[in-house]
Design a protein around this motif. Sequence first.
Motif, PDB file in Angstrom:
ATOM      1  N   LYS A   1       0.818  -1.216   0.000  1.00 34.39           N
ATOM      2  CA  LYS A   1       0.000   0.000   0.000  1.00 34.39           C
ATOM      3  C   LYS A   1       0.847   1.259   0.000  1.00 34.39           C
ATOM      4  O   LYS A   1       0.484   2.262  -0.611  1.00 34.39           O
ATOM      5  N   ALA A   2       1.985   1.214   0.689  1.00 32.74           N
ATOM      6  CA  ALA A   2       2.860   2.387   0.730  1.00 32.74           C
ATOM      7  C   ALA A   2       3.389   2.705  -0.666  1.00 32.74           C
ATOM      8  O   ALA A   2       3.452   3.875  -1.076  1.00 32.74           O
TER       9      ALA A   2
ATOM     10  N   GLY B   1      21.362   2.697   2.375  1.00 31.38           N
ATOM     11  CA  GLY B   1      21.530   4.142   2.448  1.00 31.38           C
ATOM     12  C   GLY B   1      22.167   4.790   1.239  1.00 31.38           C
ATOM     13  O   GLY B   1      22.466   5.996   1.263  1.00 31.38           O
ATOM     14  N   TYR B   2      22.392   4.026   0.164  1.00 30.99           N
ATOM     15  CA  TYR B   2      23.015   4.580  -1.037  1.00 30.99           C
ATOM     16  C   TYR B   2      22.236   4.165  -2.288  1.00 30.99           C
ATOM     17  O   TYR B   2      21.525   3.154  -2.294  1.00 30.99           O
ATOM     18  N   ILE B   3      22.405   4.969  -3.343  1.00 32.89           N
ATOM     19  CA  ILE B   3      21.757   4.677  -4.616  1.00 32.89           C
ATOM     20  C   ILE B   3      22.777   4.764  -5.744  1.00 32.89           C
ATOM     21  O   ILE B   3      23.673   5.618  -5.724  1.00 32.89           O
TER      22      ILE B   3
ATOM     23  N   ASP C   1      12.992   5.506   3.380  1.00 33.20           N
ATOM     24  CA  ASP C   1      13.373   4.108   3.577  1.00 33.20           C
ATOM     25  C   ASP C   1      14.803   3.944   3.092  1.00 33.20           C
ATOM     26  O   ASP C   1      15.087   4.006   1.891  1.00 33.20           O
ATOM     27  N   GLN C   2      15.731   3.724   4.003  1.00 34.22           N
ATOM     28  CA  GLN C   2      17.150   3.635   3.655  1.00 34.22           C
ATOM     29  C   GLN C   2      17.553   2.253   3.122  1.00 34.22           C
ATOM     30  O   GLN C   2      18.714   2.036   2.813  1.00 34.22           O
ATOM     31  N   HIS C   3      16.591   1.337   3.020  1.00 30.67           N
ATOM     32  CA  HIS C   3      16.855   0.020   2.433  1.00 30.67           C
ATOM     33  C   HIS C   3      17.997  -0.705   3.154  1.00 30.67           C
ATOM     34  O   HIS C   3      18.953  -1.169   2.535  1.00 30.67           O
ATOM     35  N   ARG C   4      17.874  -0.782   4.473  1.00 28.12           N
ATOM     36  CA  ARG C   4      18.882  -1.495   5.261  1.00 28.12           C
ATOM     37  C   ARG C   4      18.651  -3.000   5.275  1.00 28.12           C
ATOM     38  O   ARG C   4      19.588  -3.758   5.537  1.00 28.12           O
ATOM     39  N   ASP C   5      17.414  -3.414   4.997  1.00 27.56           N
ATOM     40  CA  ASP C   5      17.105  -4.842   5.099  1.00 27.56           C
ATOM     41  C   ASP C   5      16.845  -5.497   3.741  1.00 27.56           C
ATOM     42  O   ASP C   5      16.456  -6.652   3.674  1.00 27.56           O
ATOM     43  N   HIS C   6      17.065  -4.756   2.677  1.00 27.95           N
ATOM     44  CA  HIS C   6      16.883  -5.356   1.363  1.00 27.95           C
ATOM     45  C   HIS C   6      17.579  -4.539   0.282  1.00 27.95           C
ATOM     46  O   HIS C   6      17.811  -3.346   0.441  1.00 27.95           O
ATOM     47  N   VAL C   7      17.930  -5.219  -0.803  1.00 29.65           N
ATOM     48  CA  VAL C   7      18.478  -4.570  -1.993  1.00 29.65           C
ATOM     49  C   VAL C   7      17.322  -4.334  -2.960  1.00 29.65           C
ATOM     50  O   VAL C   7      16.602  -5.282  -3.315  1.00 29.65           O
ATOM     51  N   HIS C   8      17.147  -3.083  -3.355  1.00 34.33           N
ATOM     52  CA  HIS C   8      16.100  -2.753  -4.328  1.00 34.33           C
ATOM     53  C   HIS C   8      16.729  -2.614  -5.709  1.00 34.33           C
ATOM     54  O   HIS C   8      17.705  -1.883  -5.886  1.00 34.33           O
ATOM     55  N   GLY C   9      16.157  -3.299  -6.678  1.00 29.95           N
ATOM     56  CA  GLY C   9      16.619  -3.160  -8.052  1.00 29.95           C
ATOM     57  C   GLY C   9      15.458  -2.814  -8.960  1.00 29.95           C
ATOM     58  O   GLY C   9      14.426  -3.500  -8.938  1.00 29.95           O
ATOM     59  N   SER C  10      15.593  -1.742  -9.731  1.00 27.24           N
ATOM     60  CA  SER C  10      14.573  -1.365 -10.713  1.00 27.24           C
ATOM     61  C   SER C  10      15.113  -1.620 -12.113  1.00 27.24           C
ATOM     62  O   SER C  10      16.204  -1.156 -12.461  1.00 27.24           O
ATOM     63  N   GLY C  11      14.343  -2.350 -12.910  1.00 31.03           N
ATOM     64  CA  GLY C  11      14.761  -2.642 -14.270  1.00 31.03           C
ATOM     65  C   GLY C  11      14.454  -1.496 -15.214  1.00 31.03           C
ATOM     66  O   GLY C  11      13.590  -0.660 -14.942  1.00 31.03           O
TER      67      GLY C  11
END
Length: 250
Positions: free
Chosen positions: A29-30, A99-101, A117-127
């Motif tokens: 939802k977020a 914490g980095y992009i 969301d600093q993404h400390r618990d997961h790696v986000h990847g956008s294609g």
Amino acid sequence: MTRAANMQALTNDVKRAFPGVVVYGIGDKAHQSRASDHNEDDTSGSRAAQSDPDGHPEHRAIDIMLGPKFTKADADALVVRLVADPKARARLYYVIWDGYIWSRSNGWKKTKYTGSDQHRDHVHGSGWAADDENTASWPAVAKPVVTKGDDMSVKASQAIEAWAVGDPSVEPVKWRLRDEAWQKKTDATLAAVLAASKGLDTAGILARINEVAQAETERDAALAELVRRAGTGELSAEQVVDELAKRMQA
């Protein structure tokens, strides 16, 4: 709810490399309240960050979650491999981790991430939407396999370049490999040249060259050990950078 083929291929390779890892895709939802690659395009009411002209609803972002099967050291190493590989970068829009992009817009340089969301618990990847239909594998995902007989110079230089320089477009440092044959050939060549030069201390110059060669050999060995410890998870990427900084100041 369909994942773009490009990112499904990445998901499949990640799961093969890290059996048991959890990978999420569709937005919660977020995410649904704002533009995000976790939201499917070509869907009424969905706020997708990118879209393509195929008319098929698909999302193109994944979250690779930390856990027993995918540790922080694994995440550090995976991000390094992805952003250092030109072929992987061509298929990605951006990566966020700890914490980095790294993104197309910042030239794939490690940049402080300012999102909540600093993404400390997961790696986000956008294609990258233009690559949605790419079903090829992602070689950068595979963990490097190092055997005793491997020449570590290229592997180590690539890792150090990616971690310490932070710019994957920079050519890897070329390590000097010293051996007895190389030393004899160099000494003989220089001796012949210097012998023809009057007024020079040939022996002293050769002694100094030997000192420099020995120092570089010791440095290469120390860097190889640093890369080994990083590869086994003994050191994080940040610790590797700190160790390199200390060596540069010495």
